[in-house]
Design a protein around this motif. Structure first.
Motif, PDB file in Angstrom:
ATOM      1  N   ARG A  15       0.834  -1.205   0.000  1.00 27.92           N
ATOM      2  CA  ARG A  15       0.000   0.000   0.000  1.00 27.92           C
ATOM      3  C   ARG A  15       0.867   1.252   0.000  1.00 27.92           C
ATOM      4  O   ARG A  15       0.571   2.234  -0.681  1.00 27.92           O
ATOM      5  N   LEU A  16       1.936   1.226   0.800  1.00 31.00           N
ATOM      6  CA  LEU A  16       2.841   2.374   0.858  1.00 31.00           C
ATOM      7  C   LEU A  16       3.509   2.610  -0.492  1.00 31.00           C
ATOM      8  O   LEU A  16       3.602   3.753  -0.957  1.00 31.00           O
ATOM      9  N   LEU A  17       3.952   1.521  -1.142  1.00 24.80           N
ATOM     10  CA  LEU A  17       4.570   1.645  -2.460  1.00 24.80           C
ATOM     11  C   LEU A  17       3.571   2.196  -3.471  1.00 24.80           C
ATOM     12  O   LEU A  17       3.919   3.047  -4.300  1.00 24.80           O
ATOM     13  N   GLY A  18       2.324   1.715  -3.383  1.00 18.92           N
ATOM     14  CA  GLY A  18       1.300   2.217  -4.292  1.00 18.92           C
ATOM     15  C   GLY A  18       1.057   3.708  -4.119  1.00 18.92           C
ATOM     16  O   GLY A  18       0.902   4.442  -5.094  1.00 18.92           O
ATOM     17  N   LYS A  19       1.033   4.171  -2.852  1.00 15.13           N
ATOM     18  CA  LYS A  19       0.848   5.591  -2.603  1.00 15.13           C
ATOM     19  C   LYS A  19       2.032   6.408  -3.105  1.00 15.13           C
ATOM     20  O   LYS A  19       1.868   7.513  -3.654  1.00 15.13           O
ATOM     21  N   LEU A  20       3.245   5.888  -2.912  1.00 11.54           N
ATOM     22  CA  LEU A  20       4.432   6.595  -3.397  1.00 11.54           C
ATOM     23  C   LEU A  20       4.376   6.765  -4.918  1.00 11.54           C
ATOM     24  O   LEU A  20       4.740   7.826  -5.453  1.00 11.54           O
TER      25      LEU A  20
END
Length: 384
Positions: A15-20
């Motif tokens: 999820r964090l990678l997707g937001k980045l």
């Protein structure tokens, strides 16, 4: 299988990678380019040295850049929960300024926090945007015609305006008021309501002028007739115009501006930093900087339009309007179009409060973009 898809939840790292990946990195690049322009200008303002202006400013920018990315990844739900505490913190700081603020140039605008001078009025603008966006997010646009619905957000706007006026800081108070008015309009305020609010303004000019402080009246008088006191009150704006004019088409050359390098240009690292750019880089350089600033404003507005939820739209709009007013007031001031008001040029002028609060604001704007597809509360309730 549908039941498997419902049960599976992506890991936090995914999820964090997707937001980045969702962050508008072109917008971040524009911010970095303008900060780089600021470094070059402050290096020149320091006499061709990284200290005392350029290096500390870049340290602040590096810290602000990390803060901006962290805020951009923060969920809108958490930002809405924090909106009122952030607003109350801003009001508390504004109140403390009136009691124990640092006096500079006729006004109490700074407060010492852990040995660091901070200007709460800069933070108050961002806090107001966050609070109003959260408030209007809870109101159905169809109910905006009810005047009672506007009492609370009107008080939220007027309180920081009054506290900033008491510092006194007329320029920032006006900017806060305009930011609030723009968010009222974007939230769905009726045209007749706006006209009722705006109608008395032209008749208040004489009353407001009569209650201004002496130094504020002097700024207005100097704006109208700078030549009456060329070595006193009119010195700043006259030197600014001379520096801008001497730049010509291509400028006098980096680190070769006569007005700036020979210290004829006042406040060249803060209020009049654009004048130094115009003198050394000429018309082409000045227009290029204005173009970069315009791209940030337009980009912020476009991101506001792309948001599916009211909170994100208003958040992005409020930050974009704040940035636009920063730029418009500073550029108009150094060109002699409006009275000098002590408003810095964002990302370029020297100053910690303006830099860090603006980077926090950009983080909010990017958060609205990252979470732009989150449906609005009204849409979820109606099943759309």
């Amino acid at each position: 299988m549908k039941w498997q898809k419902r049960l599976w939840r992506p890991e936090p790292s995914f999820r964090l990678l997707g937001k980045l990946l969702q962050i508008n990195w072109f917008y971040v690049l524009l911010i970095c380019v303008l900060a780089g322009v600021g470094y070059l200008a402050l290096y020149s303002a320091g006499g061709g040295a990284a200290r005392p202006f350029a290096r500390p400013q870049m340290v602040r920018f590096a810290f602000g850049l990390v803060m901006m990315i962290v805020v951009a990844l923060t969920s809108p739900r958490l930002l809405r929960l924090l909106s009122i505490p952030v607003y109350l913190a801003a009001i508390t700081l504004l109140t403390l300024v009136l009691r124990m603020g640092h006096v500079g140039k006729g006004a109490e605008r700074w407060i010492n926090l852990a040995g660091i001078q901070f200007q709460p009025s800069e933070f108050a603008k961002i806090a107001l945007v966050l609070a109003l966006a959260s408030w209007f997010h809870r109101i159905d646009i169809r109910r905006m015609g009810n005047p009672l619905r506007l009492v609370a957000p009107a008080l939220l706007t007027l309180l920081p305006v009054v506290l900033v006026l008491k510092e006194p800081n007329l320029g920032t108070a006006v900017i806060i008021g305009v930011i609030g008015a723009s968010m009222f309009f974007a939230a769905g305020m009726r045209l007749w309501q706006i006209l009722i609010l705006v109608a008395p303004i032209p008749f208040l000019g004489k009353f407001v002028y009569a209650h201004l402080h002496d130094y504020q009246k002097a700024r207005i008088d100097t704006f109208l007739h700078p030549e009456h006191d060329p070595l006193g009150a009119g010195y700043n704006i006259i030197q600014s115009k001379i520096a801008l004019g001497s730049g010509g088409m291509w400028g006098e050359g980096y680190l070769r501006g006569t007005q700036g390098q020979l210290n004829f240009l006042p406040e060249k690292q803060t209020d009049f930093i654009f004048t130094m750019i115009g003198e050394e880089w000429g018309y082409v350089g000045a227009i290029s900087v204005i173009g970069l600033l315009s791209l940030l404003v337009i980009g912020g507005m476009l991101m506001a339009l792309r948001s599916r939820n009211q909170f994100g739209r208003l958040l992005a709009l409020g930050i974009s309007v704040d940035f636009f007013l920063y730029c418009a007031v500073n550029l108009s001031m150094v060109m002699g179009v409006i009275p000098v008001g002590g408003v810095p040029l964002p990302l370029i002028s020297y100053g910690g409060s303006a830099m860090l609060t603006m980077m926090f604001g950009f983080g909010l704007l990017l958060s609205a973009w990252v979470h732009r597809n989150e449906p609005d509360r009204v849409e979820r309730a109606s099943g759309r």
